[in-house]
Design an enzyme around this catalytic site. Structure first.
Site, PDB file in Angstrom:
ATOM      1  CG  PHE A  93      -1.560   1.173   1.670  1.00  0.00           C
ATOM      2  CD1 PHE A  93      -2.207   2.015   0.759  1.00  0.00           C
ATOM      3  CD2 PHE A  93      -1.547   1.526   3.020  1.00  0.00           C
ATOM      4  CE1 PHE A  93      -2.815   3.191   1.192  1.00  0.00           C
ATOM      5  CE2 PHE A  93      -2.155   2.687   3.446  1.00  0.00           C
ATOM      6  CZ  PHE A  93      -2.775   3.522   2.543  1.00  0.00           C
ATOM      7  CE1 TYR A 150       3.873  -3.335  12.398  1.00  0.00           C
ATOM      8  CE2 TYR A 150       2.897  -1.841  14.004  1.00  0.00           C
ATOM      9  CZ  TYR A 150       3.381  -2.075  12.732  1.00  0.00           C
ATOM     10  OH  TYR A 150       3.385  -1.063  11.806  1.00  0.00           O
ATOM     11  NE  ARG A 158      -6.168   3.622  17.209  1.00  0.00           N
ATOM     12  CZ  ARG A 158      -6.573   3.538  18.482  1.00  0.00           C
ATOM     13  NH1 ARG A 158      -6.749   4.620  19.199  1.00  0.00           N
ATOM     14  NH2 ARG A 158      -6.780   2.363  19.046  1.00  0.00           N
TER      15      ARG A 158
HETATM   16  P1  NAD Z   1       1.495  -3.512   3.254  1.00  0.00           P
HETATM   17  O1  NAD Z   1       1.216  -4.829   3.864  1.00  0.00           O
HETATM   18  O2  NAD Z   1       0.614  -3.039   2.148  1.00  0.00           O
HETATM   19  O3  NAD Z   1       2.991  -3.431   2.765  1.00  0.00           O
HETATM   20  C1  NAD Z   1       4.018  -4.248   3.271  1.00  0.00           C
HETATM   21  C2  NAD Z   1       4.703  -4.909   2.085  1.00  0.00           C
HETATM   22  O4  NAD Z   1       5.810  -5.655   2.570  1.00  0.00           O
HETATM   23  C3  NAD Z   1       3.798  -5.859   1.315  1.00  0.00           C
HETATM   24  O5  NAD Z   1       3.864  -5.554  -0.069  1.00  0.00           O
HETATM   25  C4  NAD Z   1       4.374  -7.241   1.621  1.00  0.00           C
HETATM   26  O6  NAD Z   1       4.193  -8.140   0.542  1.00  0.00           O
HETATM   27  C5  NAD Z   1       5.828  -6.892   1.879  1.00  0.00           C
HETATM   28  N1  NAD Z   1       6.501  -7.862   2.754  1.00  0.00           N
HETATM   29  C6  NAD Z   1       6.064  -8.354   3.939  1.00  0.00           C
HETATM   30  N2  NAD Z   1       6.966  -9.222   4.450  1.00  0.00           N
HETATM   31  C7  NAD Z   1       7.996  -9.260   3.562  1.00  0.00           C
HETATM   32  C8  NAD Z   1       9.236  -9.958   3.534  1.00  0.00           C
HETATM   33  N3  NAD Z   1       9.589 -10.801   4.520  1.00  0.00           N
HETATM   34  N4  NAD Z   1      10.065  -9.782   2.474  1.00  0.00           N
HETATM   35  C9  NAD Z   1       9.708  -8.935   1.473  1.00  0.00           C
HETATM   36  N5  NAD Z   1       8.555  -8.254   1.441  1.00  0.00           N
HETATM   37  C10 NAD Z   1       7.714  -8.403   2.485  1.00  0.00           C
HETATM   38  O7  NAD Z   1       1.495  -2.446   4.465  1.00  0.00           O
HETATM   39  P2  NAD Z   1       1.622  -0.863   4.457  1.00  0.00           P
HETATM   40  O8  NAD Z   1       0.433  -0.335   5.163  1.00  0.00           O
HETATM   41  O9  NAD Z   1       1.968  -0.347   3.111  1.00  0.00           O
HETATM   42  O10 NAD Z   1       2.864  -0.684   5.438  1.00  0.00           O
HETATM   43  C11 NAD Z   1       4.170  -0.365   5.000  1.00  0.00           C
HETATM   44  C12 NAD Z   1       5.053  -0.120   6.209  1.00  0.00           C
HETATM   45  O11 NAD Z   1       4.571   0.999   6.960  1.00  0.00           O
HETATM   46  C13 NAD Z   1       5.124  -1.291   7.186  1.00  0.00           C
HETATM   47  O12 NAD Z   1       6.430  -1.391   7.652  1.00  0.00           O
HETATM   48  C14 NAD Z   1       4.193  -0.881   8.303  1.00  0.00           C
HETATM   49  O13 NAD Z   1       4.557  -1.480   9.517  1.00  0.00           O
HETATM   50  C15 NAD Z   1       4.424   0.626   8.324  1.00  0.00           C
HETATM   51  N6  NAD Z   1       3.301   1.360   8.922  1.00  0.00           N
HETATM   52  C16 NAD Z   1       2.080   1.341   8.327  1.00  0.00           C
HETATM   53  C17 NAD Z   1       1.025   2.047   8.905  1.00  0.00           C
HETATM   54  C18 NAD Z   1      -0.347   2.072   8.277  1.00  0.00           C
HETATM   55  O14 NAD Z   1      -1.220   2.748   8.836  1.00  0.00           O
HETATM   56  N7  NAD Z   1      -0.595   1.406   7.152  1.00  0.00           N
HETATM   57  C19 NAD Z   1       1.236   2.758  10.100  1.00  0.00           C
HETATM   58  C20 NAD Z   1       2.507   2.752  10.682  1.00  0.00           C
HETATM   59  C21 NAD Z   1       3.532   2.049  10.074  1.00  0.00           C
END
Ligand code: NAD
Length: 324
Positions: free
Chosen positions: A13, A144, A211
């Site tokens: 995302f 997490y 939030r």
């Molecule tokens: P997402 O799940 O859409 O993106 C994570 C991506 O990482 C996915 O495409 C997944 O396929 C890939 N992935 C997972 N494990 C993997 C591995 N072992 N090797 C390679 N690729 C791997 O989630 P997102 O919402 O886009 O989040 C992105 C980052 O931002 C994450 O680190 C998340 O913790 C952080 N984050 C997100 C939010 C939120 O509100 N969405 C808030 C705080 C932090």
């Protein structure tokens, strides 16, 4: 020569929006993603894609030998409930996977800036009074959040001992097009789906829990600025950490009302029992990033929710599936 960025999680995302922005800025973009939750269709056509796990030797080598100016590290196991059910898997991905990349960069000897996606939503816990500032006490309440905090500690260590150029962005609850209805801020995606199905919206507890909802386009811009700007020196743990939010608290009930209004829907809201361990109040101070990077959110909640709902609605049309 164009600058080069490696984006882990670029098929996800936030990562796909970050990739789009770097490409628009003229960078060469490479993406590492194992597609566990990410989608191949999210990968921009101009980006070079490596289907790899961040914990693999190949991913470590690529991070070290790919001549990258910046590593934007977004790949993660990002489902809080899954981290509670399986903390070992969470730590393998979120801690050991990250260390594998950092060791790759150390072995490669390159001057790659690491931009890490931490969490402002989960790292501060319940014992502080928001708006949460970067220097507030950390009280991560899930595996997490513990993993995100651990990586921040490692980054500060690598900066001190190995001279790594690293920055941690503590995102609030990110929402927008291409969001999966799982994870930290899935509520907007879930509510959008329910409205499209003309089903009631389920709110846990009284719905007054707040939030900090921040639009993904604003998050991508903050990430790009952190990758390119001059940053304060790494001294204390929090010197290179920045909250990325709006500075505003939105209750789940207010979110449901706003989404219903922009979607033109009158589905009812129903209450379910409060979920154990759920934080009551959480929103972020954004004074630090405003001062240091000149960043502030540009998309209001109304605008962002309207764009997001429109995107989910378009996915239901017969031509859906194509990337927008
Ligand atoms: P997402 O799940 O859409 O993106 C994570 C991506 O990482 C996915 O495409 C997944 O396929 C890939 N992935 C997972 N494990 C993997 C591995 N072992 N090797 C390679 N690729 C791997 O989630 P997102 O919402 O886009 O989040 C992105 C980052 O931002 C994450 O680190 C998340 O913790 C952080 N984050 C997100 C939010 C939120 O509100 N969405 C808030 C705080 C932090």
């Amino acid at each position: 020569m164009a600058q080069r960025v490696l984006i882990t999680g670029g098929a996800g995302f936030i990562g796909s929006h970050v990739a789009d922005l770097f490409l628009r800025e003229g960078w060469e973009v490479e993406i590492v993603d194992n597609l566990v939750t990410g989608k191949k269709r999210n990968v921009p056509a101009k980006a070079r894609f490596h289907e790899l796990d961040i914990g693999s030797a190949d991913a470590g080598r690529l991070a070290g030998e790919g001549r990258f100016d910046v590593l934007v590290h977004l790949a993660a196991q990002m489902d809080v409930r899954k981290s509670v059910a399986d903390p070992v898997f969470d730590a393998k991905t979120n801690i050991l996977g990250t260390l594998n990349l950092l060791e790759g960069i150390r072995a490669g000897g390159t001057k790659t800036r690491v931009v890490f996606s931490s969490t402002g939503g989960a790292i501060y816990g319940d014992f502080v009074t928001p708006p949460n500032e970067e220097t507030f006490a950390k009280d991560p309440e899930s595996p997490y959040a513990i993993a995100k905090y651990s990586v921040e500690l490692y980054l500060a260590y690598y900066a001190r001992v190995h001279g790594l150029d690293a920055v941690s962005l503590r995102y609030g609850n990110v929402y927008g097009p291409r969001q999966d209805p799982h994870g930290e801020a899935g509520v907007v995606a879930i509510f959008s789906g329910r409205i499209l199905d003309e089903q009631p919206l389920t709110v846990f507890g009284d719905g007054e829990q707040t939030r900090d909802y921040v639009f993904v386009g604003d998050v991508a811009r903050a990430t790009w600025l952190a990758a390119t700007a001059k940053l304060p020196r790494q001294e204390k743990l929090d010197s290179r950490a920045f909250n990325v939010g709006t500075g505003a608290a939105t209750s789940v009930l207010a979110l449901a009302d706003t989404l219903k209004r922009v979607a033109g829907s009158d589905v009812p809201v129903q209450h379910a029992p409060k979920r154990p361990g759920e934080q009551q109040t959480s929103f972020l101070s954004i004074e630090k990033i405003r001062g240091a990077l000149g960043w502030e959110p540009q998309v209001t909640l109304d605008q962002g929710l309207a764009q997001t709902f429109e995107w989910f609605a378009a996915q239901r049309t017969p031509a859906a599936g194509a990337k927008r």
